[in-house]
Motif scaffolding. Structure first.
Motif, PDB file in Angstrom:
ATOM      1  N   SER A  18       0.842  -1.179   0.000  1.00 43.87           N
ATOM      2  CA  SER A  18       0.000   0.000   0.000  1.00 43.87           C
ATOM      3  C   SER A  18       0.886   1.241   0.000  1.00 43.87           C
ATOM      4  N   THR A  19       0.268   2.404  -0.003  1.00 48.11           N
ATOM      5  CA  THR A  19       0.969   3.681   0.067  1.00 48.11           C
ATOM      6  C   THR A  19       0.273   4.524   1.117  1.00 48.11           C
ATOM      7  N   THR A  20       1.043   5.239   1.927  1.00 51.83           N
ATOM      8  CA  THR A  20       0.432   6.045   2.977  1.00 51.83           C
ATOM      9  C   THR A  20      -0.484   7.112   2.382  1.00 51.83           C
ATOM     10  N   ASP A  21      -1.593   7.355   3.054  1.00 46.22           N
ATOM     11  CA  ASP A  21      -2.575   8.334   2.597  1.00 46.22           C
ATOM     12  C   ASP A  21      -2.187   9.748   3.056  1.00 46.22           C
ATOM     13  N   ALA A  22      -3.064  10.699   2.882  1.00 46.10           N
ATOM     14  CA  ALA A  22      -2.781  12.094   3.229  1.00 46.10           C
ATOM     15  C   ALA A  22      -2.494  12.281   4.713  1.00 46.10           C
ATOM     16  N   ASP A  23      -2.972  11.355   5.538  1.00 44.30           N
ATOM     17  CA  ASP A  23      -2.704  11.401   6.976  1.00 44.30           C
ATOM     18  C   ASP A  23      -1.496  10.547   7.350  1.00 44.30           C
ATOM     19  N   GLY A  24      -0.775  10.013   6.338  1.00 43.11           N
ATOM     20  CA  GLY A  24       0.400   9.179   6.593  1.00 43.11           C
ATOM     21  C   GLY A  24       0.080   7.770   7.043  1.00 43.11           C
ATOM     22  N   ARG A  25      -1.138   7.327   6.814  1.00 40.70           N
ATOM     23  CA  ARG A  25      -1.568   6.023   7.342  1.00 40.70           C
ATOM     24  C   ARG A  25      -1.793   4.975   6.258  1.00 40.70           C
ATOM     25  N   VAL A  26      -1.563   3.737   6.655  1.00 41.91           N
ATOM     26  CA  VAL A  26      -2.004   2.572   5.893  1.00 41.91           C
ATOM     27  C   VAL A  26      -2.870   1.780   6.855  1.00 41.91           C
ATOM     28  N   SER A  27      -4.147   1.719   6.564  1.00 40.80           N
ATOM     29  CA  SER A  27      -5.063   1.015   7.452  1.00 40.80           C
ATOM     30  C   SER A  27      -5.480  -0.338   6.893  1.00 40.80           C
ATOM     31  N   ASP A  28      -5.056  -0.631   5.653  1.00 38.01           N
ATOM     32  CA  ASP A  28      -5.432  -1.903   5.044  1.00 38.01           C
ATOM     33  C   ASP A  28      -4.379  -2.302   4.014  1.00 38.01           C
ATOM     34  N   PHE A  29      -3.794  -3.454   4.217  1.00 33.00           N
ATOM     35  CA  PHE A  29      -2.827  -3.980   3.254  1.00 33.00           C
ATOM     36  C   PHE A  29      -3.498  -4.909   2.253  1.00 33.00           C
ATOM     37  N   GLY A  30      -4.831  -4.951   2.272  1.00 33.75           N
ATOM     38  CA  GLY A  30      -5.557  -5.776   1.328  1.00 33.75           C
ATOM     39  C   GLY A  30      -5.557  -7.243   1.671  1.00 33.75           C
ATOM     40  N   SER A  31      -4.961  -7.581   2.805  1.00 36.22           N
ATOM     41  CA  SER A  31      -4.853  -8.986   3.171  1.00 36.22           C
ATOM     42  C   SER A  31      -5.801  -9.379   4.286  1.00 36.22           C
ATOM     43  N   GLY A  32      -6.487  -8.388   4.848  1.00 33.73           N
ATOM     44  CA  GLY A  32      -7.354  -8.692   5.981  1.00 33.73           C
ATOM     45  C   GLY A  32      -6.521  -9.036   7.193  1.00 33.73           C
ATOM     46  N   GLN A  33      -6.737 -10.209   7.731  1.00 30.49           N
ATOM     47  CA  GLN A  33      -6.048 -10.601   8.950  1.00 30.49           C
ATOM     48  C   GLN A  33      -4.863 -11.516   8.655  1.00 30.49           C
ATOM     49  N   VAL A  34      -3.881 -11.465   9.550  1.00 30.96           N
ATOM     50  CA  VAL A  34      -2.686 -12.297   9.398  1.00 30.96           C
ATOM     51  C   VAL A  34      -2.534 -13.227  10.599  1.00 30.96           C
ATOM     52  N   GLU A  35      -1.915 -14.354  10.353  1.00 29.87           N
ATOM     53  CA  GLU A  35      -1.709 -15.365  11.388  1.00 29.87           C
ATOM     54  C   GLU A  35      -0.498 -15.014  12.242  1.00 29.87           C
ATOM     55  N   PRO A  36      -0.379 -15.613  13.438  1.00 26.03           N
ATOM     56  CA  PRO A  36       0.819 -15.392  14.249  1.00 26.03           C
ATOM     57  C   PRO A  36       2.077 -15.764  13.465  1.00 26.03           C
ATOM     58  N   GLY A  37       3.155 -15.016  13.723  1.00 28.82           N
ATOM     59  CA  GLY A  37       4.425 -15.255  13.040  1.00 28.82           C
ATOM     60  C   GLY A  37       5.275 -14.008  13.047  1.00 28.82           C
ATOM     61  N   VAL A  38       6.374 -14.066  12.322  1.00 30.69           N
ATOM     62  CA  VAL A  38       7.293 -12.935  12.228  1.00 30.69           C
ATOM     63  C   VAL A  38       7.073 -12.254  10.882  1.00 30.69           C
ATOM     64  N   TYR A  39       6.917 -10.938  10.915  1.00 29.26           N
ATOM     65  CA  TYR A  39       6.602 -10.145   9.737  1.00 29.26           C
ATOM     66  C   TYR A  39       7.543  -8.954   9.613  1.00 29.26           C
ATOM     67  N   ILE A  93       3.990 -11.255  15.605  1.00 26.71           N
ATOM     68  CA  ILE A  93       2.579 -11.305  15.961  1.00 26.71           C
ATOM     69  C   ILE A  93       2.368 -12.586  16.753  1.00 26.71           C
ATOM     70  N   THR A  94       1.867 -12.421  17.977  1.00 29.44           N
ATOM     71  CA  THR A  94       1.722 -13.580  18.856  1.00 29.44           C
ATOM     72  C   THR A  94       0.282 -13.920  19.208  1.00 29.44           C
TER      73      THR A  94
END
Length: 108
Positions: A36-57, A85-86
């Motif tokens: 993704s790319t940060t919006d006008a507020d500098g945020r990324v609220s969605d990577f298009g993947s929804g939820q992610v499982e526990p692990g190292v990212y 993510i635990t």
């Protein structure tokens, strides 16, 4: 499953860092979870993947692209933040940028 968001602030300019390309990937197999790319507020609220499982990212921030677009020079062309993510909580990973330094932390 958890969600991941980020917020990039340009501390030298005193404003959100709009237009920073960000990639979320799993470290175990280097698979890209989302981009993704940060919006006008500098945020990324969605990577298009929804939820992610526990692990190292990793979140990979393309600081060089932001530097070119904003007419600035940064010592670090890329910032990579590795985190674990635990559990099923929300994970917010902000990035504070300046030309010669950066910092990050676990937000809420």
């Amino acid at each position: 499953m958890s969600t991941v968001t980020t917020h990039v602030l340009d501390t030298a300019q005193g404003r959100p860092a709009e237009g920073v390309p960000v990639q979320l990937q799993r470290t175990t197999d280097s698979s890209v979870i989302g981009k993704s790319t940060t919006d006008a507020d500098g945020r990324v609220s969605d990577f298009g993947s929804g939820q992610v499982e526990p692990g190292v990212y990793q979140l990979r921030f393309d600081v060089a692209a932001y530097a070119r677009a904003s007419g600035q020079e940064f010592f670090f062309p890329e910032v990579t933040v590795t985190f674990t993510i635990t559990d099923e909580r929300h994970y917010h990973v902000p990035l504070l940028l300046s030309p010669f330094a950066y910092s990050t932390y676990r937000g809420s």
